[in-house]
Write a protein that holds these residues in place. Structure first.
Motif, PDB file in Angstrom:
ATOM      1  N   THR A 184       1.431   6.697  -7.195  1.00 45.31           N
ATOM      2  CA  THR A 184       0.277   7.446  -7.684  1.00 45.31           C
ATOM      3  C   THR A 184       0.198   8.866  -7.128  1.00 45.31           C
ATOM      4  O   THR A 184      -0.150   9.805  -7.845  1.00 45.31           O
ATOM      5  CB  THR A 184      -1.027   6.700  -7.331  1.00 45.31           C
ATOM      6  OG1 THR A 184      -1.084   6.492  -5.913  1.00 45.31           O
ATOM      7  CG2 THR A 184      -1.073   5.352  -8.032  1.00 45.31           C
ATOM      8  N   SER A 185       0.509   9.034  -5.842  1.00 39.41           N
ATOM      9  CA  SER A 185       0.412  10.362  -5.209  1.00 39.41           C
ATOM     10  C   SER A 185       1.560  10.532  -4.226  1.00 39.41           C
ATOM     11  O   SER A 185       1.367  10.512  -2.995  1.00 39.41           O
ATOM     12  CB  SER A 185      -0.933  10.511  -4.480  1.00 39.41           C
ATOM     13  OG  SER A 185      -2.019  10.315  -5.348  1.00 39.41           O
TER      14      SER A 185
ATOM     15  N   ASN B  25     -10.880   5.726   0.692  1.00 40.74           N
ATOM     16  CA  ASN B  25      -9.590   5.075   0.415  1.00 40.74           C
ATOM     17  C   ASN B  25      -8.816   4.699   1.681  1.00 40.74           C
ATOM     18  O   ASN B  25      -7.695   4.181   1.583  1.00 40.74           O
ATOM     19  CB  ASN B  25      -8.690   5.933  -0.499  1.00 40.74           C
ATOM     20  CG  ASN B  25      -9.357   6.207  -1.836  1.00 40.74           C
ATOM     21  OD1 ASN B  25      -9.924   5.294  -2.447  1.00 40.74           O
ATOM     22  ND2 ASN B  25      -9.318   7.451  -2.281  1.00 40.74           N
ATOM     23  N   SER B  26      -9.400   4.962   2.846  1.00 43.85           N
ATOM     24  CA  SER B  26      -8.761   4.485   4.069  1.00 43.85           C
ATOM     25  C   SER B  26      -8.782   2.958   4.104  1.00 43.85           C
ATOM     26  O   SER B  26      -9.573   2.309   3.411  1.00 43.85           O
ATOM     27  CB  SER B  26      -9.484   5.037   5.302  1.00 43.85           C
ATOM     28  OG  SER B  26      -9.389   6.433   5.377  1.00 43.85           O
TER      29      SER B  26
ATOM     30  N   LEU C 299      -0.131   9.040   3.394  1.00 44.33           N
ATOM     31  CA  LEU C 299      -0.608   7.671   3.276  1.00 44.33           C
ATOM     32  C   LEU C 299      -2.044   7.579   3.771  1.00 44.33           C
ATOM     33  O   LEU C 299      -2.475   8.373   4.610  1.00 44.33           O
ATOM     34  CB  LEU C 299       0.273   6.741   4.114  1.00 44.33           C
ATOM     35  CG  LEU C 299       1.706   6.522   3.624  1.00 44.33           C
ATOM     36  CD1 LEU C 299       2.513   5.772   4.686  1.00 44.33           C
ATOM     37  CD2 LEU C 299       1.722   5.759   2.316  1.00 44.33           C
ATOM     38  N   PRO C 300      -2.813   6.611   3.275  1.00 45.33           N
ATOM     39  CA  PRO C 300      -4.185   6.464   3.774  1.00 45.33           C
ATOM     40  C   PRO C 300      -4.184   6.097   5.252  1.00 45.33           C
ATOM     41  O   PRO C 300      -3.261   5.440   5.739  1.00 45.33           O
ATOM     42  CB  PRO C 300      -4.746   5.328   2.919  1.00 45.33           C
ATOM     43  CG  PRO C 300      -3.557   4.575   2.437  1.00 45.33           C
ATOM     44  CD  PRO C 300      -2.478   5.594   2.264  1.00 45.33           C
TER      45      PRO C 300
ATOM     46  N   LEU D  95       0.829  -1.205   0.000  1.00 40.04           N
ATOM     47  CA  LEU D  95       0.000   0.000   0.000  1.00 40.04           C
ATOM     48  C   LEU D  95       0.868   1.262   0.000  1.00 40.04           C
ATOM     49  O   LEU D  95       0.554   2.245  -0.690  1.00 40.04           O
ATOM     50  CB  LEU D  95      -0.930  -0.012   1.206  1.00 40.04           C
ATOM     51  CG  LEU D  95      -2.028  -1.079   1.189  1.00 40.04           C
ATOM     52  CD1 LEU D  95      -2.711  -1.163   2.551  1.00 40.04           C
ATOM     53  CD2 LEU D  95      -3.043  -0.805   0.093  1.00 40.04           C
ATOM     54  N   ARG D  96       1.935   1.223   0.766  1.00 40.08           N
ATOM     55  CA  ARG D  96       2.844   2.378   0.796  1.00 40.08           C
ATOM     56  C   ARG D  96       3.509   2.578  -0.560  1.00 40.08           C
ATOM     57  O   ARG D  96       3.639   3.706  -1.050  1.00 40.08           O
ATOM     58  CB  ARG D  96       3.891   2.178   1.892  1.00 40.08           C
ATOM     59  CG  ARG D  96       4.792   3.380   2.104  1.00 40.08           C
ATOM     60  CD  ARG D  96       5.760   3.154   3.253  1.00 40.08           C
ATOM     61  NE  ARG D  96       6.706   2.061   2.959  1.00 40.08           N
ATOM     62  CZ  ARG D  96       7.681   1.692   3.791  1.00 40.08           C
ATOM     63  NH1 ARG D  96       7.816   2.300   4.967  1.00 40.08           N
ATOM     64  NH2 ARG D  96       8.500   0.711   3.475  1.00 40.08           N
TER      65      ARG D  96
ATOM     66  N   SER E 195       1.156  13.046  -1.380  1.00 42.71           N
ATOM     67  CA  SER E 195      -0.016  12.940  -0.508  1.00 42.71           C
ATOM     68  C   SER E 195       0.288  12.045   0.685  1.00 42.71           C
ATOM     69  O   SER E 195       1.122  11.133   0.583  1.00 42.71           O
ATOM     70  CB  SER E 195      -1.206  12.366  -1.283  1.00 42.71           C
ATOM     71  OG  SER E 195      -1.538  13.197  -2.372  1.00 42.71           O
TER      72      SER E 195
ATOM     73  N   GLN F 284       1.068   4.020  -3.113  1.00 42.53           N
ATOM     74  CA  GLN F 284       0.842   5.441  -2.839  1.00 42.53           C
ATOM     75  C   GLN F 284       1.990   6.278  -3.389  1.00 42.53           C
ATOM     76  O   GLN F 284       1.782   7.354  -3.949  1.00 42.53           O
ATOM     77  CB  GLN F 284       0.692   5.671  -1.334  1.00 42.53           C
ATOM     78  CG  GLN F 284       0.509   7.111  -0.912  1.00 42.53           C
ATOM     79  CD  GLN F 284      -0.926   7.592  -1.078  1.00 42.53           C
ATOM     80  OE1 GLN F 284      -1.786   6.816  -1.482  1.00 42.53           O
ATOM     81  NE2 GLN F 284      -1.164   8.858  -0.796  1.00 42.53           N
ATOM     82  N   SER F 285       3.218   5.788  -3.247  1.00 42.63           N
ATOM     83  CA  SER F 285       4.384   6.527  -3.743  1.00 42.63           C
ATOM     84  C   SER F 285       4.380   6.652  -5.258  1.00 42.63           C
ATOM     85  O   SER F 285       4.961   7.592  -5.810  1.00 42.63           O
ATOM     86  CB  SER F 285       5.676   5.844  -3.280  1.00 42.63           C
ATOM     87  OG  SER F 285       5.908   4.640  -4.002  1.00 42.63           O
TER      88      SER F 285
END
Length: 421
Positions: A131-132, A189-190, A137-138, A124-125, A135, A128-129
């Motif tokens: 795509t955003s 998205n959490s 992390l969720p 997940l991390r 931003s 995230q790196s």
């Protein structure tokens, strides 16, 4: 001549002292305690009716087969044992749903439940790196109470952990309304951590109707459900019943993408083999293939490739109809003994006059349960009666047996009666 400083500084001087893990520390205290009788209700490992570790007959038979076929110790592929990686998701999803989703599943063998959860967090991390990257992390919503490693895993990876009310100490049951209200207010998205069954430590699981409410809220809020599935089959003795929530979320009714972190420590007794599996279901075949390639890279970075022995045993059991049937009987044996000990404990508490209502212990399921004792009572039981349990009075029911359950019930009753006198 160069002088030597007798007390040179160390680059590790900034390391703080961190107290030992409380459950493992309790086990160490129990083992070093010379008293008799003594009882360990802390660590979550199954013991037989004599208080001894139990090698499941299915595991013993699989182990013999491995030895007879020339067991070697060569590396597994990075993603893990291929047969195990196919059969573990099939176990969780059921044959029919697995057949429907098989091309949309990304799977990686992992280091039991802890490693599976950690791998999920790393994935997940990483995503995230990509795509955003700027931003945050969720958020990860974790039920309270929960298994202590949930917090440690995700905070160590940089996630913000949010509290998800789960257990009501007043009603000694699932706190469904605040649970759903918190999910309904969660940011889209959490991530939400879900115990597939045998909630640790409360022993309280949602009913199927309640799971439907949870699934609908997760879908409406666009949350990612991440199941911790450490007790499939061990909880009720029925694999299909224990996997019902996983199948509900991923199946046709809700059609959610889900992550599942599986462990075979409890349900196969492979505690020290660290046999686990992380898989997720996706909506597209290409997405699954690409995600699995990411899992392979992440696995290579962290452990290179996973341990083989436990995965070979699990693959044999899951892939052989005869061994599977033996294993199912083993699951019924373990879950049945734990239910019996719950009933015997409640009977003893009532018999010895423990104040209060103890029926919640029978309503709870799985390896663990909450007694609902004050920390001072827990301390007295440990120091005076040599009964070891977590400070919050979470007990491993598997630590009870016909030889000690009456002693435990009597000690608890006496401590409570003295406080009420």
């Amino acid at each position: 001549m160069t002088s030597t400083n007798p007390n040179p500084s160390s680059r590790f001087e900034s390391a703080p002292y961190i107290p030992p893990d409380r459950i493992f520390e309790l086990t160490a205290q129990y083992l070093s305690d010379p008293a008799s009788p003594k009882v360990n209700l802390g660590q979550g490992t199954y013991c037989d009716s004599n208080g001894q570790p139990w090698i499941l007959p299915a595991v013993a038979a699989a182990r013999d087969r491995l030895a007879a076929t020339g067991l070697n110790h060569e590396y597994l592929p990075i993603l893990g044992h291929p047969v195990f990686r196919t059969l573990a998701p099939r176990l969780a999803l059921g044959s029919a749903l697995h057949a429907t989703l098989s091309s949309q599943i990304a799977t990686c063998q992992a280091l039991s439940g802890t490693g599976s959860l950690h791998l999920a967090g790393v994935l997940l991390r990483y995503l995230q790196s990509q795509t955003s990257p700027t931003s945050p992390l969720p958020k990860v919503y974790i039920p309270t109470p929960t298994w202590s490693n949930h917090h440690q895993i995700f905070t160590s990876l940089g996630f913000e952990v949010a509290t998800l009310p789960y257990y009501s100490a007043t009603t000694r049951s699932l706190a469904l309304e605040p649970y759903l209200a918190t999910l309904a207010a969660a940011e889209p998205n959490s991530v939400v951590i879900l115990h597939a069954c045998a909630h640790n430590p409360s022993g309280c699981d949602p009913s199927l109707a309640e799971w439907r409410q949870i699934a609908q809220t997760v879908k409406d809020r666009h949350l990612f459900p991440l199941f911790d599935a450490a007790y499939l089959g061990f909880n009720s003795g029925d694999l299909d019943q224990d996997a019902a929530a996983i199948r509900l979320f991923a199946g046709e009714e809700f059609g959610l993408e889900i992550g599942v972190c599986m462990s075979f420590a409890k349900n196969m007794g492979l505690y020290g083999e660290r046999t686990g599996c992380f898989f997720l279901t996706t909506h597209q075949e290409t997405t699954a293939r690409n995600t699995e390639s990411v899992l392979e890279v992440l696995q290579r970075r962290e452990v290179s490739n996973p341990p083989a022995y436990g995965a070979k045993i699990a693959a044999l059991i899951l892939g052989d109809e005869g061994l599977t049937e033996i294993w199912k009987e083993d699951l019924r044996t373990m879950s049945g003994r734990i239910r019996e000990m719950r009933e015997r404990l409640v009977e003893g508490l009532v018999q010895f006059g423990a104040p209060g209502d103890w029926e919640h212990l029978v309503r709870q399921t799985g390896m663990f349960g909450f007694l609902g004792l004050d920390e001072e009572v827990v301390k007295e039981l440990r120091e005076e009666d040599h009964i070891y349990m977590a400070d919050n009075s979470r007990v491993s029911i598997a630590g009870l047996n016909p030889g000690n359950v009456e002693y435990v019930a009597k000690a608890i009753a006496e401590r409570l009666r003295k406080r009420n006198a």
